[in-house]
Design a protein around this motif. Sequence first.
Motif, PDB file in Angstrom:
ATOM      1  N   ASN A  35     -13.848 -17.400   4.287  1.00  0.00           N
ATOM      2  CA  ASN A  35     -13.296 -17.711   5.607  1.00  0.00           C
ATOM      3  C   ASN A  35     -14.171 -17.187   6.730  1.00  0.00           C
ATOM      4  N   ALA A  36     -14.819 -16.036   6.493  1.00  0.00           N
ATOM      5  CA  ALA A  36     -15.630 -15.422   7.541  1.00  0.00           C
ATOM      6  C   ALA A  36     -16.864 -16.258   7.870  1.00  0.00           C
ATOM      7  N   SER A  37     -17.193 -17.234   7.038  1.00  0.00           N
ATOM      8  CA  SER A  37     -18.311 -18.118   7.339  1.00  0.00           C
ATOM      9  C   SER A  37     -18.026 -18.978   8.561  1.00  0.00           C
ATOM     10  N   VAL A  46     -16.233 -26.593  15.329  1.00  0.00           N
ATOM     11  CA  VAL A  46     -17.117 -26.365  14.187  1.00  0.00           C
ATOM     12  C   VAL A  46     -16.899 -24.968  13.626  1.00  0.00           C
ATOM     13  N   TRP A  47     -16.989 -23.955  14.499  1.00  0.00           N
ATOM     14  CA  TRP A  47     -16.939 -22.574  14.032  1.00  0.00           C
ATOM     15  C   TRP A  47     -15.545 -22.142  13.617  1.00  0.00           C
ATOM     16  N   ASP A  48     -14.514 -22.650  14.270  1.00  0.00           N
ATOM     17  CA  ASP A  48     -13.170 -22.170  13.995  1.00  0.00           C
ATOM     18  C   ASP A  48     -12.401 -23.056  13.027  1.00  0.00           C
ATOM     19  N   SER A  49     -13.076 -23.897  12.288  1.00  0.00           N
ATOM     20  CA  SER A  49     -12.424 -24.696  11.253  1.00  0.00           C
ATOM     21  C   SER A  49     -12.066 -23.801  10.072  1.00  0.00           C
ATOM     22  N   LYS A  50     -11.257 -24.328   9.146  1.00  0.00           N
ATOM     23  CA  LYS A  50     -10.768 -23.520   8.024  1.00  0.00           C
ATOM     24  C   LYS A  50     -11.778 -23.542   6.872  1.00  0.00           C
ATOM     25  N   ARG A  82     -19.231 -26.276  -6.743  1.00  0.00           N
ATOM     26  CA  ARG A  82     -20.025 -26.063  -7.964  1.00  0.00           C
ATOM     27  C   ARG A  82     -21.190 -27.052  -8.031  1.00  0.00           C
ATOM     28  N   SER A  83     -20.918 -28.313  -7.728  1.00  0.00           N
ATOM     29  CA  SER A  83     -21.982 -29.335  -7.774  1.00  0.00           C
ATOM     30  C   SER A  83     -23.074 -29.027  -6.762  1.00  0.00           C
ATOM     31  N   GLN A  84     -22.685 -28.596  -5.560  1.00  0.00           N
ATOM     32  CA  GLN A  84     -23.682 -28.253  -4.543  1.00  0.00           C
ATOM     33  C   GLN A  84     -24.587 -27.134  -5.026  1.00  0.00           C
ATOM     34  N   MET A  85     -23.997 -26.115  -5.606  1.00  0.00           N
ATOM     35  CA  MET A  85     -24.801 -24.980  -6.067  1.00  0.00           C
ATOM     36  C   MET A  85     -25.754 -25.380  -7.183  1.00  0.00           C
ATOM     37  N   LEU A  86     -25.311 -26.234  -8.076  1.00  0.00           N
ATOM     38  CA  LEU A  86     -26.180 -26.666  -9.176  1.00  0.00           C
ATOM     39  C   LEU A  86     -27.297 -27.580  -8.689  1.00  0.00           C
ATOM     40  N   ASN A  87     -27.161 -28.075  -7.439  1.00  0.00           N
ATOM     41  CA  ASN A  87     -28.194 -28.928  -6.851  1.00  0.00           C
ATOM     42  C   ASN A  87     -28.933 -28.226  -5.716  1.00  0.00           C
ATOM     43  N   ASP A  88     -28.857 -26.876  -5.716  1.00  0.00           N
ATOM     44  CA  ASP A  88     -29.576 -26.063  -4.735  1.00  0.00           C
ATOM     45  C   ASP A  88     -29.202 -26.379  -3.292  1.00  0.00           C
ATOM     46  N   GLN A  89     -27.950 -26.752  -3.073  1.00  0.00           N
ATOM     47  CA  GLN A  89     -27.455 -26.973  -1.723  1.00  0.00           C
ATOM     48  C   GLN A  89     -26.598 -25.773  -1.306  1.00  0.00           C
ATOM     49  N   GLN A  90     -26.529 -25.524  -0.005  1.00  0.00           N
ATOM     50  CA  GLN A  90     -25.748 -24.399   0.512  1.00  0.00           C
ATOM     51  C   GLN A  90     -24.366 -24.875   0.951  1.00  0.00           C
ATOM     52  N   PRO A  91     -23.312 -24.501   0.229  1.00  0.00           N
ATOM     53  CA  PRO A  91     -21.959 -24.857   0.677  1.00  0.00           C
ATOM     54  C   PRO A  91     -21.650 -24.180   2.008  1.00  0.00           C
ATOM     55  N   THR A  92     -20.938 -24.871   2.870  1.00  0.00           N
ATOM     56  CA  THR A  92     -20.559 -24.300   4.169  1.00  0.00           C
ATOM     57  C   THR A  92     -19.759 -23.022   3.992  1.00  0.00           C
ATOM     58  N   SER A  93     -18.955 -22.950   2.937  1.00  0.00           N
ATOM     59  CA  SER A  93     -18.146 -21.758   2.674  1.00  0.00           C
ATOM     60  C   SER A  93     -18.981 -20.504   2.490  1.00  0.00           C
ATOM     61  N   CYS A  94     -20.235 -20.680   2.152  1.00  0.00           N
ATOM     62  CA  CYS A  94     -21.086 -19.549   1.778  1.00  0.00           C
ATOM     63  C   CYS A  94     -22.037 -19.122   2.890  1.00  0.00           C
ATOM     64  N   THR A  95     -21.826 -19.641   4.099  1.00  0.00           N
ATOM     65  CA  THR A  95     -22.712 -19.349   5.222  1.00  0.00           C
ATOM     66  C   THR A  95     -22.871 -17.855   5.456  1.00  0.00           C
ATOM     67  N   LYS A  96     -21.774 -17.110   5.369  1.00  0.00           N
ATOM     68  CA  LYS A  96     -21.827 -15.674   5.629  1.00  0.00           C
ATOM     69  C   LYS A  96     -22.847 -14.988   4.724  1.00  0.00           C
ATOM     70  N   CYS A  97     -22.811 -15.300   3.431  1.00  0.00           N
ATOM     71  CA  CYS A  97     -23.738 -14.657   2.494  1.00  0.00           C
ATOM     72  C   CYS A  97     -25.188 -14.963   2.836  1.00  0.00           C
ATOM     73  N   PHE A  98     -25.473 -16.213   3.146  1.00  0.00           N
ATOM     74  CA  PHE A  98     -26.857 -16.580   3.421  1.00  0.00           C
ATOM     75  C   PHE A  98     -27.352 -15.952   4.723  1.00  0.00           C
ATOM     76  N   LYS A  99     -26.449 -15.792   5.701  1.00  0.00           N
ATOM     77  CA  LYS A  99     -26.850 -15.128   6.947  1.00  0.00           C
ATOM     78  C   LYS A  99     -27.143 -13.649   6.706  1.00  0.00           C
ATOM     79  N   GLU A 100     -26.332 -13.022   5.880  1.00  0.00           N
ATOM     80  CA  GLU A 100     -26.563 -11.607   5.577  1.00  0.00           C
ATOM     81  C   GLU A 100     -27.867 -11.424   4.817  1.00  0.00           C
ATOM     82  N   GLU A 101     -28.143 -12.307   3.886  1.00  0.00           N
ATOM     83  CA  GLU A 101     -29.403 -12.220   3.133  1.00  0.00           C
ATOM     84  C   GLU A 101     -30.599 -12.395   4.055  1.00  0.00           C
ATOM     85  N   ALA A 102     -30.458 -13.264   5.065  1.00  0.00           N
ATOM     86  CA  ALA A 102     -31.552 -13.476   6.022  1.00  0.00           C
ATOM     87  C   ALA A 102     -31.843 -12.223   6.840  1.00  0.00           C
TER      88      ALA A 102
END
Length: 456
Positions: A35-37, A46-50, A82-102
Amino acid sequence: MKDLDYKKLKTFCVLPWIHLSTRPNGLMRVCCTANASAAGPKNDKVWDSKVGILKGEDGKAANLNESDLLSAWNNTYMKNIRSQMLNDQQPTSCTKCFKEEASGQQSKRIWETNYWSKRVNINELINKTSDDGLVEPAISYLDLRLGSKCNLKCIMCSPHDSSLWVSDHQKLYNAVENKKLKQHLLWDKKGTVDGGSYNWHQNNPKFWSQLYEQIPTIKQLYFAGGEPTIIAEHYELLEKCVEMGVSENIELRYNSNIVELPDKLFKLWTKFKKIRFHVSIDAYGELNDYIRYPSRWHDIEKNLKRLDQTGNHVEVTISTAVQLLNIYNIPDFIRWKLSQSFKKINPWPFAAGLINMHLVYLPSFLNIKVLPDSYKKKITKKYDDFYIWLERNHRSDADFLQHDYGIKKMKGIIKFMNSESWSERWPQTLEYLDKMDQIRNLDFKKSVPLFAEDNG
């Protein structure tokens, strides 16, 4: 048969293959940080969607007041992630993790995948995944938020996560004048949106029967807020695991404010494989009491000492929510922790022997990116000085200096703070704190060191 190696997948996270997470009102999500993504500098569609909430083919949110555990496991949303991850795509739900890694931090995606790689065969799981993302249910890890019953009303919380917040929210919402802040504070249909109810865990026998069917494959149960130590159904589930003869195979994980630690909790823990207990405190003394109102530091200290005496199968860590009210004080908090000489609270190498830290994304007006530049410069200097202090007075060996959750973690947090300016939210922050102080008869300008120094 597929021949995929999860280590070669750039956006992979193990959680969609082993895990489901609930919200206090019964909504289900990918994980507890998804949710924090949605947190961004502005209030907009855009930002305040669920983001992160599971949805079916009809687009309706999966809610345990109306749905059940296993239908959510393979609904459209989960299969697509799951399909997105297996195809090297970034799910919108996971934005927080990728920003922290950056910003140089170890995200939940990274540490959860590493943790579970030692407990499940990840490659076997992903290579059994169907082309559309379907996975046969054998849940290993379940995050349960059994309603919103709580004994605190923390400044960064809301009536969605704490029952004590309800009365304060009514006063606050009526008093707020800033339109954007008022929009952010909207408690949509008092949590009943999408069929939600904070009593879902009391009214869904199908959920419980499906959960008990999954218990033989469960390796970890995670309990968080409300406050799990005062929720009856939490104890009933533990007793059921003992009755079924599977408790010795299960790890229990908690986030708790440790205001109340009943004796029966410690007795039940002896029946389980391992306890991972994360103590939610954000500072020491008066500042923690302000943030985690109406806690009393004397009680927190007493229960920290009690936890420090638990058995070898109990792992205890301080878990600090980093926000603009306590970021300046984190170095002082770490000094206090080191001075206590705890035997088992964040012992080396946990958090490099310091404290665990995670960033507050919501409410976004308490995010550290909101601070004006003058405060950010002051904080950055304090941390730079603190790194030198740690090296001179604590440890200077390579293992400590290069630990991912020690100085490197702090540098990542400061980099994250300075990476963007959300200062347009600063007026919302000030109005929010002022209104809350009026309701609670407090004064953030005296209680929060960063602001107290400017007023004194």
